[in-house]
Design a protein around this motif. Structure first.
Motif: not given
Length: 595
Positions: A496-506
């Motif tokens: 959905g193309d989110p504005f905020l993408v948060v990745l924890d140790e991706p």
């Protein structure tokens, strides 16, 4: 039978938090009134057996009239069939009332159950609210509630027995007082052990669930026997509490049944004494005995089901407290889609249900198209910070804003459309790969699913599977490897193309191809004007960042453009550090590196 529909149970005005159960049951008052009416008719029809015996002994036998016997026998048969039909309808209505309550309140209970860890942490048996709702529904479908509808008819039977003869009435009333006293004693003696049984059951189930989640660790390190012994101790405590409740309730139930039989025999004896003295007929002896048994049957039934009643009452109380603690989320006015900034203002965060502050004094702002790297030693608060960024943990102080609007101005449903989150511990749900990527949207867009999978670099891997996007991954995604789960979870974060993408140790479980795909995904979010926040332990992924935040002891140690911050954190060339090794040099004070 009253026709119940879940829609008719939803009140026009939202019930007070904690009163949803009472409101749902009150909405069933029409059906409950029908049960009360059927109970009244059933209790009147219960006189059939007593009246039949009275007529046989006082009318048929003296007259030796076969036609009279046949006539009253046919009438009694019709009345007995009618009573059976009415009791069947009454039971079916109560079953449907329980099902409708589950239908109306079940969604609230599920939502509260999933939100509870965000406010109180992972404590006790997380499924206990669902078990409580099941307990209430099961009790409503059992014979227990019908005893409560029958109890008000006890004076009616006693009055009829009194009309036969006052001595018979006094005998029946004395027996009633004894049985009611036993009911009160059952309540007093089972309340405390029942509460202890529930608590020990929660502890046992929590320990079993933790052992199940860590099955691989248990097997690999030979902990099975020790955990089994510990679980068995908790199980013995639970069974001891349950046994105590059963012994108390069963003991009082046995006494009640014995006293009821004794009362029926006493009624026969008193009736015989009255017949000998010419004060009653033989039919009155039999009818009085039958009616006394019927009058006290609800009391006997209530004692027999008292354990279920106490359990349902405790479940009702716990659920009401839970729903009061976690009121239904308000639906604030819809805000515009965020497109420009993420602002963190002096934020402090702590784990739900724990008093300790883990993160404090965090302050920064990012513009659209920015990538932030968050680094620091273990225990510095990185994962706690990103939980706050996505709204999973509410700030204890300060605010986190998207385009100037604090996260609490969004409903979780609407906020989730603009946020992508890849947690450190990836958890997928039983279902298809497509379902998981689409976040289980009921009418998901197939093109959006494929777009997210391509952005995460996992499309080719998915189509290589036997059923492609329709592959069932099993509970927790057990059919996939750790790296595959992480890449599918990345696709879910990008859906959905989110504005905020948060990745924890991706990149914790990724191979070289996976790291390349991750870098491409981050650059794709940056190119379309989104914001990415990455918690990283490997320096390689930091090459994609614009800013770096260094954390130490839950506070900002440094923040600024990537090149300047990294040159201070890693004074030696990064090539000297292995992919899996990062050394964070502690800084003596908090600094912001300006570009």
């Amino acid at each position: 039978m009253p026709n119940l529909h879940a829609g008719t149970l939803v009140a026009a005005i939202r019930p007070v938090p904690g009163a949803e159960l009472a409101s749902a049951l009150n909405s069933c008052k029409g059906a409950l009134a029908g049960v009360a009416l059927f109970s009244g008719v059933s209790n009147i029809l219960m006189l059939t057996g007593a009246v039949f015996m009275l007529e046989v002994y006082d009318r048929v036998l003296p007259s030796r009239s076969v036609p009279t016997l046949v006539g009253i026998a046919l009438l009694a048969a019709v009345l007995f069939i009618g009573q059976a039909v009415i009791d069947l309808l009454r039971g079916r209505i109560m079953t449907r009332i329980g099902a409708e309550m589950d239908e109306v309140v079940g969604g609230r209970v599920f939502t509260a159950m999933t939100r509870l860890p965000l406010f109180a942490g992972l404590q006790g048996d997380g499924l206990q609210p669902q078990r409580d709702l099941d307990s209430i529904r099961t009790f409503l479908s059992s014979p227990g509630p019908t005893a409560l509808f029958d109890l008000p008819w006890l004076p009616f039977y006693l009055a009829i027995i009194w009309s036969f003869h006052p001595t018979l009435g006094v005998t029946a009333i004395c027996g009633t007082i004894v049985l009611v006293t036993l009911t009160a004693a059952t309540e007093a003696f089972t309340r405390k052990p029942m509460g202890g049984a529930v608590l020990s059951g929660v502890q046992r189930n929590s320990f079993a669930e933790a052992s199940r989640r860590n099955a691989e660790v248990v097997a690999a390190m030979g902990m099975g026997r020790r955990l089994h012994d510990r679980w068995q101790g908790a199980s013995r405590e639970y069974l001891a509490q349950q046994q105590r409740v059963s012994d108390i309730a069963g003991g009082f139930g046995s006494i009640a049944r014995a006293l009821r039989l004794m009362l029926q025999s006493a009624m026969l004896g008193v009736g015989a004494w009255l017949v000998i003295h010419g004060e009653a007929t033989a039919g009155i002896i039999i009818a009085g005995s039958i009616l006394s048994g019927r009058a006290l049957a609800p009391v006997d039934l209530a004692i027999a089901h008292w354990r279920n009643f106490v359990g349902a009452r405790q479940s009702w109380r716990r659920l009401s407290q839970l729903l009061a603690r976690l009121p239904q989320e308000a639906q604030p006015m819809a805000l515009p889609v965020p497109r420009s900034t993420l602002t963190v203002e002096r934020v402090a965060l702590g784990a739900p249900g724990a008093p300790r502050v883990i993160v404090q004094g965090i302050e920064f702002a990012l513009e659209a198209g920015s990538v932030l790297g968050i680094i620091g030693p273990s225990g510095s608060g990185k994962s706690s910070l990103v939980r706050g960024l996505v709204g999973a943990w509410r700030p204890l102080a300060g605010r986190i804003k998207l385009d100037g609007a604090a996260l609490d101005q969004w409903s979780s449903e609407r906020l989730g459309r603009h946020v992508g989150y890849l947690p450190q511990d990836v958890e997928l749900f039983a279902g298809t790969i497509a379902d998981n990527i689409a976040r289980f949207e009921p009418e998901s867009d197939a093109n959006a699913i494929v777009t997210a999978a391509r952005a995460a670099g996992v499309h080719d891997l998915i189509v290589s599977l036997g059923n492609g996007y329709e592959t069932q991954i099993g509970e927790g995604g057990t059919a996939l490897s750790a790296g595959q789960r992480q890449r599918i979870a990345l696709a879910r974060a990008l859906y959905g193309d989110p504005f905020l993408v948060v990745l924890d140790e991706p990149n914790a479980n990724l191979d070289i191809d996976g790291e390349i795909a991750l870098g491409a995904a981050i650059r794709g979010v940056k190119a379309r004007g989104g914001i990415v926040a990455i918690v990283a332990h490997r320096p390689h992924i930091l090459t994609t960042t614009d800013f770096v935040l260094v954390m130490k002891d839950g506070q900002m140690n440094m923040f600024g453009p990537s090149e300047r911050v990294l040159s201070k954190v890693f004074p030696k060339p990064q090539a000297q550090y292995g992919e899996s090794e990062v050394r964070f040099q502690a800084r003596p004070s908090y600094r912001i590196e300006n570009g």
